[in-house]
Motif scaffolding. Structure first.
Motif, mmCIF file in Angstrom:
data_model
loop_
_atom_site.group_PDB
_atom_site.id
_atom_site.type_symbol
_atom_site.label_atom_id
_atom_site.label_comp_id
_atom_site.label_asym_id
_atom_site.label_seq_id
_atom_site.Cartn_x
_atom_site.Cartn_y
_atom_site.Cartn_z
ATOM 1 N N PHE A 264 8.382 7.855 7.654
ATOM 2 C CA PHE A 264 7.289 7.563 6.724
ATOM 3 C C PHE A 264 7.435 8.381 5.448
ATOM 4 O O PHE A 264 7.261 7.881 4.345
ATOM 5 C CB PHE A 264 5.935 7.895 7.380
ATOM 6 N N GLY B 47 4.930 8.156 -0.231
ATOM 7 C CA GLY B 47 3.530 7.741 -0.233
ATOM 8 C C GLY B 47 2.669 8.854 -0.775
ATOM 9 O O GLY B 47 3.108 9.995 -0.892
ATOM 10 N N PRO C 123 3.445 2.221 2.554
ATOM 11 C CA PRO C 123 4.128 3.214 1.718
ATOM 12 C C PRO C 123 4.347 2.629 0.323
ATOM 13 O O PRO C 123 4.787 1.481 0.196
ATOM 14 C CB PRO C 123 5.469 3.437 2.429
#
Lengths: 331, 256
Positions: A177, A182, A305
């Motif tokens: 991630f 993000g 994201p």
């Protein structure tokens, strides 16, 4: 060179509107006028006619995220512009000489060792650039081609280490991630640190605008015109690394902004860095605030994201411009 | 004005120039001729300090150039490089303004624009001011690059084959322009490939061969049948221009 002020004013206005607009978007409905007033009340004295709750949502929750998006976008676009100009390579982006791999390794380590991610990724990114620069230095000079190649080599080496950590990790999705980039961990302390480093780096880069222009004609010609090209290279590398490392450490690796925004601005304003730099800074900020707003609303309540959005919106737009211009694209 | 003494330059182990002694007198156009690889471009790079000589001294008005920084050198010596290809869409005025780089301290002021305008006037490029460099012909680009060099307000102009990519008209125009600038007081050293043009335009000529000055002096004393044969390995006949007695070199056709 007569500077064109109009595009700068226009972009600054758009940035303000996009910033206010994106703070109005979310589960709680707050009007554009209210959001604008709450923000302007921080600078000017405005009679208060909004609720405490609205003020908390805007200032406490949404604004830091929007500001961080603007800062990161500005940083990546400016650094990308500097790297493209310095390396005279249209493929160059802020990460090209191994910055992203360095930061990614730091982030992966931080998840494994339970250390602060921002700090560790900032440190490893900085060390990477320093190492790449030292390795490329031959007899007091840093040839651009060597810089690129050693950056790519060190980058792939570090990427291999990162892959190893991901493969061995108990919860690899955390690292993955982070790699997608993000802004969901935004808060005011991050905004403060990032704004300090990024504005310092951007100001430093602006000071090299003229020299970068002359160096576009070729390094030897720039030397004949009195420029110490090695000083310029070092200064531009240090400043753009500083702002990229700051951006990456608070937001992960957001791709595309640093590659495409400077190209789009170059098509619009031409190659003069004195106008190209500030327009890229503003356009990068606008672009990332805009795409981040999409990333947190398009599949609401799920957040995507932002890296996914930047590429999927940016790439078609860029291709459109490329075809429409029908011109060769230069760094 | 410019004195080169016992200059030695190496690229790695290879000696490119050795024992070069050369004087460029104030207000003259000195031509450098010589076969490919004889060290002509290296000479220009050594004079400007872009490469550091192994040995020897280069002085201008008695001052050692090796102690000067890039900016100071650029205010004194301007270079017109071999061929200039600029892919970036700068206007001609912007390109010429770049010649002000060694004088700029922050932003340019009206005086800089005045100098830029004068340089463009001297090179007859004023009408191109707002055109993009990417749109110009080879001859026009070369005049613009000379304008940029003049904007540096140098005392010495070094030209590295300024005419090699131009057609005959472009060659003559550029050499004519250089001659005019020299007449107006600048000192010039030009690497020229075409022996006849060198003979016609240069006050003096130095023949570089194998990293050394083989001959230097008036064109007619350097451009002899023997010198050319030794340096270029071809047989020529040397005639005299009837009007001004400059040498004319005619290569013998090579027969199989």
């Amino acid at each position: 060179m007569k500077l064109k002020i109009a595009p700068l004013l226009l972009l600054a206005l758009i940035l303000f509107i996009v910033t206010v607009f994106s703070t109005t978007i979310g589960t709680a409905h707050i009007s554009f006028a209210t959001a604008a007033k709450i923000m302007l009340a921080q600078i000017f004295s405005i009679e208060k006619n909004w609720s405490m709750r609205e003020e908390t949502i805007i200032l406490g929750i949404r604004l830091p995220r929007v500001l961080l998006a603007a800062l990161v976008g500005a940083a990546l676009a400016t650094a990308g512009c500097a790297m493209q100009g310095l390396l005279k390579n249209p493929m160059a982006d802020p990460y090209i000489i191994g910055m992203s791999s360095g930061a990614a390794l730091g982030a992966a380590l931080s998840f494994t060792l339970h250390l602060p991610t921002s700090l560790l990724s900032f440190i490893t990114a900085t060390i990477t650039i320093f190492a790449v620069y030292r390795i490329s230095k031959v007899g007091g000079r840093v040839p651009v081609a060597t810089l690129l190649l050693s950056g790519i080599a060190i980058g792939s080496f570090l990427a291999a280490l990162t892959s190893l950590l991901i493969y061995m990790a108990r919860s690899p999705h955390q690292i993955i991630f982070w790699l997608m980039g993000g802004l969901w961990t935004s808060d005011w302390p991050k905004v403060r640190i990032a704004s300090l480093m990024i504005s310092l780096g951007i100001i430093l880069l602006y000071r090299y605008s003229w020299n970068l222009n002359v160096m576009l004609l070729g390094e030897e010609q720039a030397q004949y015109l009195g420029i110490n090209t090695e000083d310029v290279k070092r200064g531009v590398l240090v400043s753009s690394s500083l702002i990229t490392a700051a951006a990456v450490s608070v937001s992960g690796i957001i791709g595309f902004v640093g590659l495409i925004v400077p190209h789009i601005m170059r098509i619009v304003t031409g190659p003069d860095h004195r106008i190209l730099f500030p327009t890229s800074t503003l356009a990068g900020a606008i672009f990332l605030v805009f795409t981040d707003t999409i990333s947190r609303t398009i599949l609401s309540p799920i957040e995507l994201p932002v890296g996914i959005i930047t590429a999927s919106f940016g790439a078609p737009f860029f291709l459109y411009l490329l075809r429409k211009q029908g011109k060769k694209i230069h760094a | 004005m410019l004195k080169i003494r016992n200059l030695k330059v190496c690229y790695g182990k290879r000696e490119v120039l050795r024992g070069v002694n050369l004087d460029v007198e104030e207000g003259e156009l000195l031509g450098i001729i010589g076969p490919n690889g004889s060290g002509k471009t290296t000479l220009i790079r050594a004079i400007t300090g872009v490469i550091r000589p192994e040995d020897g001294r280069i002085t201008s008005r008695g001052e050692d150039l090796s102690s000067w920084d890039r900016k100071t050198i650029a205010r004194h010596i301007a270079v017109v490089p071999q061929s200039v290809s600029i892919d970036f869409e700068f206007t001609i005025e912007e390109i010429v303004l770049m010649g002000r780089t060694p004088h700029l301290n922050g932003r340019e002021n009206p005086e800089d624009y005045e100098i830029v305008r004068n340089s463009m006037r001297e090179t007859e490029t004023v009408h191109l001011k707002d055109r993009l460099i990417t749109e110009l012909s080879g001859g026009e680009i070369q005049r613009v690059i000379i304008a940029r060099a003049l904007a540096q307000e140098p005392e010495i102009l070094l030209l590295d084959e300024p005419t090699s990519h131009l057609d005959i008209r472009g060659q003559v125009e550029v050499l004519h322009l250089i001659k005019k600038l020299v007449k107006n007081g600048i000192t010039a050293l030009a690497v020229i490939h075409d022996l006849n043009l060198a003979a016609a335009y240069c006050d003096r000529i130095a023949l570089l061969y194998n990293g050394q000055i083989m001959a230097h002096g008036r064109p007619e004393s350097v451009l002899t049948r023997e010198n050319i044969q030794e340096a270029f390995k071809i047989t020529v006949t040397v005639e005299k221009n009837k009007t001004n007695s400059t040498p004319i070199i005619l290569p013998e056709v090579i027969k199989n």
